[in-house]
Scaffold this motif. Sequence first.
Motif: not given
Length: 466
Positions: A67-75, A156-168
């Motif tokens: 969770a910490g890794v994901l938050k540091a990456g923009g989640f 993908l977060k860093r590249e600013g990619f926005v998917p067409s739908h949620d990726l969970i």
Amino acid sequence: MSHTTKLLPALAAFFLAGCMTAPAGAAPQRAVSQADVDKATEILGASVAFDTVAGRGRVPAYADYLAGVLKAGGFADEDIELVPLGETATLIATYHGKSAEAPIVLNAHMDVVEANPADWVRDPFRMETDGTYYYGRGVLDDKYGLTMLVTTLLRLKREGFVPSHDLILVLTGDEETTQKTAEAIAPRFRDARFVLNADAGGGTLGEDGTPHYYSLQAGEKTYADYEIVITNPGGHSSRPTGSNAIVDMAGVIERIAAYEFPVQTSEVTLGYFRESAKQTPGDLGEAMAKFAADPSDADAVARLSKEPEYIGQIRTTCVATLIDGGHAQNALPQHVSANVNCRIFPGVSPDSILQKLQELAGPGATVSLPLAAHSSDASPLDPTLMAAVRKAVDVEAPGVPVIPNMSAGATDSLFFRAQGIPSYGVCGIFMKPSDDFSHGLNERVPVASIPGALNYWHTLLTELSK
Ligand SMILES: [Zn+2]
């Protein structure tokens, strides 16, 4: 992968690992940076250090780290949820898309199979490298697949990619043992478009490092253990009564052994035999091609039935695996029990197999299914999914065949499939069969596999989220 033995066909036996090295020279469309490779290596190493073996209660701590890794990456904090279950947990992280269209679930598992340090050359819970391989428990199954997913989402977060739908991202916590976390969480994702599971499938390299084919897991047989019991009043062994529970059980086991369950096919197994035929020389390859063209071809069925690797791909199989009976050397046996282990074709109910076994056993025996068997249908070979996997595989190994595969069960995909969500084992690693030590001693992955696997996932997720 579950602790339940998975008897994949020889052609794909090494996918047991959950996930499976990229051949040198592949030309990704968007080559991964060294920084991302380093990040993946860091996450993989940190992951191995959490000894997430059943019973040690270490999964929540590992989930906190992730969770910490994901938050540091923009989640955002609110997009990460930890769902506890007993001593373990499921981690869910949502990568928001543009629309409320059906999401895609990305699944891997956080737990690992037990490893006894005394048996290992190295400390199983500290990732080490000799320059060619990374070693450690879970370094392949399934912390490799998990790490490639997490690192790709960060990229993908860093590249600013926005998917067409949620990726969970759904990371389960007991896949190797009871699979309760997947069973509990799967209903929540009933509306998902599909599940991509990093714990199955993957590419196969020849011993010379040439990519041979890519296997996509789209179905699993149902694992079921039936207990057969025969009781008898017994008596003194000097006075045989004409009825003997051991002899009766011998007859039951012979009848079950002689019985052939009906030949069955699915889109997955027919595709498997059609593609495998091209890779298999001689009469066996011919039988595969004939069977794919006409599953009622008796000669082809007979030929495939002779091969332990393939018999399970054409029908349900049941074999006696344990027997226990009698209580004294000089007494007629009063109680005999046998375990019959079945691998049931997708779509066939475990109850119907119980009825068949009871019929074969006869009225003097009682057949039961002590533990519930979880069954699921094979997933359809979705054309969009298949095209995206084709493109992602081409980044690593251009043109190699993509072969659909039905494994002997079980990954967590079965619980998603049971909810009606098509689920596919699509790990990004290419590996030699001889490199697979998952579940065993000195589990390892090739260092050189990481860039290819990261490019694979990046291609697959962006293709499916355009
Ligand atoms: Zn696994």
